[in-house]
Design an enzyme around this catalytic site. Structure first.
Site, PDB file in Angstrom:
ATOM      1  N   ARG A 189       0.839  -1.199   0.000  1.00 54.07           N
ATOM      2  CA  ARG A 189       0.000   0.000   0.000  1.00 54.07           C
ATOM      3  C   ARG A 189       0.873   1.248   0.000  1.00 54.07           C
ATOM      4  O   ARG A 189       0.591   2.214  -0.714  1.00 54.07           O
ATOM      5  CB  ARG A 189      -0.928   0.022   1.219  1.00 54.07           C
ATOM      6  CG  ARG A 189      -2.053  -0.989   1.165  1.00 54.07           C
ATOM      7  CD  ARG A 189      -2.986  -0.838   2.353  1.00 54.07           C
ATOM      8  NE  ARG A 189      -3.748   0.408   2.283  1.00 54.07           N
ATOM      9  CZ  ARG A 189      -4.417   0.922   3.315  1.00 54.07           C
ATOM     10  NH1 ARG A 189      -4.398   0.313   4.499  1.00 54.07           N
ATOM     11  NH2 ARG A 189      -5.089   2.047   3.176  1.00 54.07           N
ATOM     12  N   CYS A 246      -0.834   6.389   8.973  1.00 56.15           N
ATOM     13  CA  CYS A 246      -1.170   5.097   8.386  1.00 56.15           C
ATOM     14  C   CYS A 246      -2.275   5.369   7.376  1.00 56.15           C
ATOM     15  O   CYS A 246      -2.205   6.358   6.643  1.00 56.15           O
ATOM     16  CB  CYS A 246      -1.583   4.105   9.464  1.00 56.15           C
ATOM     17  SG  CYS A 246      -2.936   4.695  10.517  1.00 56.15           S
TER      18      CYS A 246
END
Length: 296
Positions: A189, A246
């Site tokens: 990611r 995050c």
């Protein structure tokens, strides 16, 4: 106020001794599944530490996704501080009361609760290392069925100012290159190869990647402090604050806990994280693996 609660982590054996000795402690189950928002509540009803209360990531540990002007704040913005303090009082958390949070996923949701309580100025809070699995492995009892009705504590105000530092998107963008920025998402990611949750793939320019799962051993417990220190110190730059982010400000708290457990102090949370950053087309986006990451 002084207290006798091990921090930031408590192991199952120490928690059993604490509870057996009758030391006042509020247990908080933060179990959650991003793919099934009701799974944690169901799991709590099926098996939980005796007396544990449930806090839901989205309704208790997060605030509205949009502010009063309609601006998107990310998938899991910080809750209103007074509202969170009132919710904690309703489950029996009084000033100075020890709180132990746990989950079933290696600690990210419990770490969110740990960080939020400290952000409110509530110091005696720890995460159960290894969560429910470690508790049962240590012979701890569990209960099931409807949750016990807690004895509420007197409502208490949070600290006048947040007790832990945060940074907002505009300030972070101005500070890029002058802060150590760490992204807790999975490497694929971060590189922008996949993006299952947010509209844009990639990462904030300059962000280093430290997947939060690397903080754990094979049993789902945090690595020893010396191992965490060896992993984290190379990422840091002298004199620079460490900003954690995050996808939505949740697993970043796992890295914040790891930094604290390593004895490296408190970092800074970017609450909106990638979900907020990537929603603004004016903000820069990086993809791929840089030729050289800072810190090696």
């Amino acid at each position: 106020m002084t207290h006798d609660l091990p921090q930031p982590l408590i192991d199952a054996a120490a928690l059993r001794r604490r509870l057996d000795a009758g030391r006042p402690t509020v247990l908080v189950d933060c179990s959650f599944d991003l793919a099934d928002r009701d799974a944690g509540r169901r799991a709590h009803a099926e098996a939980r530490l005796p007396g544990a209360q449930y806090l839901h990531l989205e309704t208790d540990l997060s605030g509205p996704q949009h502010d009063a002007e309609g601006r998107f704040r990310g998938r899991h913005p910080l809750p209103d501080r007074a509202s969170l303090a009132a919710r904690l009082a309703a489950i029996g958390v009084a000033p100075g009361m020890a709180v132990v949070a746990y989950d079933r996923s290696g600690g990210p949701f419990a770490a969110r609760a740990w960080w939020l309580l400290r952000w409110l100025g509530h110091a005696p809070v720890a995460v159960l290392d290894g969560g429910l699995a470690a508790w049962t492995a240590a012979g701890g009892a569990v209960e099931a069925g409807p949750a016990p009705v807690p004895a509420p504590a007197t409502a208490w105000p949070p600290s006048p100012e947040p007790a832990l530092p945060v940074i907002e998107a505009d300030a972070l963008q101005r500070a890029l290159g002058r802060v150590t920025l760490v992204d807790a998402r999975a490497a694929e990611r971060w590189r922008g190869e996949v993006e299952p949750l947010d509209a844009v793939a990639g990462h904030i320019p300059g962000a280093q990647n430290r997947f939060y799962g690397l903080n754990l051993d094979g049993d789902g417990r945090f690595l020893p402090p010396q191992a965490l220190r060896a992993a984290w110190q190379p990422l840091m730059q002298p004199g620079e604050p460490v900003v954690h982010q995050c996808g939505s400000g949740v697993t970043a708290c796992h890295n914040l806990l790891a930094q604290a457990a390593a004895g490296l102090g408190d970092g800074v949370l970017y609450p909106g994280s990638w979900s907020e950053w990537s929603a603004d087309p004016a903000r820069p986006v990086a993809r791929g693996q840089p030729c050289r990451q800072r810190g090696g």
